[in-house]
Structure formats: C-alpha cells, structure tokens
Design a protein around this motif. Sequence first.
Motif, PDB file in Angstrom:
ATOM      1  N   GLY A   1       0.782  -1.228   0.000  1.00  0.00           N
ATOM      2  CA  GLY A   1       0.000   0.000   0.000  1.00  0.00           C
ATOM      3  C   GLY A   1       0.810   1.272   0.000  1.00  0.00           C
ATOM      4  O   GLY A   1       0.235   2.354   0.069  1.00  0.00           O
ATOM      5  N   LEU A   2       2.128   1.191  -0.053  1.00  0.00           N
ATOM      6  CA  LEU A   2       2.937   2.401  -0.106  1.00  0.00           C
ATOM      7  C   LEU A   2       3.270   2.726  -1.559  1.00  0.00           C
ATOM      8  O   LEU A   2       3.658   1.861  -2.335  1.00  0.00           O
TER       9      LEU A   2
ATOM     10  N   ARG B   1       7.718   5.701  -0.429  1.00  0.00           N
ATOM     11  CA  ARG B   1       8.949   4.959  -0.150  1.00  0.00           C
ATOM     12  C   ARG B   1      10.183   5.842  -0.290  1.00  0.00           C
ATOM     13  O   ARG B   1      11.105   5.777   0.510  1.00  0.00           O
ATOM     14  N   ARG B   2      10.177   6.685  -1.321  1.00  0.00           N
ATOM     15  CA  ARG B   2      11.292   7.599  -1.533  1.00  0.00           C
ATOM     16  C   ARG B   2      11.414   8.592  -0.381  1.00  0.00           C
ATOM     17  O   ARG B   2      12.508   8.853   0.121  1.00  0.00           O
ATOM     18  N   LEU B   3      10.291   9.134   0.074  1.00  0.00           N
ATOM     19  CA  LEU B   3      10.309  10.080   1.180  1.00  0.00           C
ATOM     20  C   LEU B   3      10.778   9.415   2.480  1.00  0.00           C
ATOM     21  O   LEU B   3      11.514  10.019   3.262  1.00  0.00           O
TER      22      LEU B   3
ATOM     23  N   ALA C   1      12.828   6.854   2.708  1.00  0.00           N
ATOM     24  CA  ALA C   1      14.273   6.649   2.580  1.00  0.00           C
ATOM     25  C   ALA C   1      15.016   7.964   2.797  1.00  0.00           C
ATOM     26  O   ALA C   1      16.076   7.990   3.442  1.00  0.00           O
ATOM     27  N   GLN C   2      14.467   9.054   2.306  1.00  0.00           N
ATOM     28  CA  GLN C   2      15.088  10.364   2.474  1.00  0.00           C
ATOM     29  C   GLN C   2      15.122  10.767   3.956  1.00  0.00           C
ATOM     30  O   GLN C   2      16.134  11.270   4.446  1.00  0.00           O
ATOM     31  N   VAL C   3      14.040  10.521   4.675  1.00  0.00           N
ATOM     32  CA  VAL C   3      13.991  10.847   6.106  1.00  0.00           C
ATOM     33  C   VAL C   3      14.981   9.985   6.881  1.00  0.00           C
ATOM     34  O   VAL C   3      15.676  10.478   7.774  1.00  0.00           O
ATOM     35  N   GLU C   4      15.079   8.709   6.548  1.00  0.00           N
ATOM     36  CA  GLU C   4      16.040   7.833   7.226  1.00  0.00           C
ATOM     37  C   GLU C   4      17.476   8.291   6.987  1.00  0.00           C
ATOM     38  O   GLU C   4      18.302   8.279   7.900  1.00  0.00           O
ATOM     39  N   ARG C   5      17.782   8.711   5.763  1.00  0.00           N
ATOM     40  CA  ARG C   5      19.123   9.230   5.476  1.00  0.00           C
ATOM     41  C   ARG C   5      19.412  10.482   6.297  1.00  0.00           C
ATOM     42  O   ARG C   5      20.498  10.648   6.838  1.00  0.00           O
ATOM     43  N   ALA C   6      18.421  11.366   6.394  1.00  0.00           N
ATOM     44  CA  ALA C   6      18.602  12.595   7.178  1.00  0.00           C
ATOM     45  C   ALA C   6      18.823  12.269   8.652  1.00  0.00           C
ATOM     46  O   ALA C   6      19.662  12.895   9.316  1.00  0.00           O
ATOM     47  N   GLN C   7      18.105  11.283   9.186  1.00  0.00           N
ATOM     48  CA  GLN C   7      18.286  10.891  10.589  1.00  0.00           C
ATOM     49  C   GLN C   7      19.669  10.299  10.825  1.00  0.00           C
ATOM     50  O   GLN C   7      20.316  10.599  11.828  1.00  0.00           O
ATOM     51  N   ARG C   8      20.136   9.449   9.910  1.00  0.00           N
ATOM     52  CA  ARG C   8      21.485   8.888  10.046  1.00  0.00           C
ATOM     53  C   ARG C   8      22.537   9.989   9.979  1.00  0.00           C
ATOM     54  O   ARG C   8      23.523   9.974  10.717  1.00  0.00           O
TER      55      ARG C   8
END
Length: 92
Positions: free
Chosen positions: A21-22, A27-29, A31-38
């Motif tokens: 359902g995504l 999914r792209r957003l 992944a972008q948020v996870e990269r920013a958190q890392r």
Amino acid sequence: PGEPGGEAAFARRIDPEREPGLSPEQRRLMAQVERAQRHRALQRRLRGRNTLLALGIGAVAFGIYGYTFYSVSQERFLDELEQEAEAARARA
C-alpha cells in the motif's frame, strides 16, 4: 487499545520495500527521512569527538605554554653572565 496484551502499537518499524500500500513516492520520502536521521546522528557523534579532540589539543598547548614559562623563570644563566661582567669591570 484493541491490541492483545493491552498495549498499543506505536512507532512500529516497517520495511518500506515489503509494506503493501505504499506508493513509490512514499517509499522515496521514507528513505530520504532515514538518510537525514542517520546524517544527524553522525553529526552528533562527530561533534562530541571534535569537542574531545579540541580539549585535548588545548590541554597540550596550555601545558607546553605553562612549562615554557616555568622553565624560563628557572634559568639563571643571564644573571651569572651579568655578575661575571660586573666582576670583570670592577677588576679593570
């Protein structure tokens, strides 16, 4: 409420690739948020290391500075030269 055991599920970790359902944009957003958190976590860790390094370098520089002043204050060779010069002038 409504969960077995009486505990609510929140902040559940999901795998965006397997979650049905995504949309690709979601999914792209994610992944972008996870990269920013890392990236933020890495910056925090590096900031701590940089602070420790700066304190260490400052302590070494201050130690060298203090030791230099201490050792220069202990030197008496100029006083001895002046005394010898005065003695030589008095003999002359």
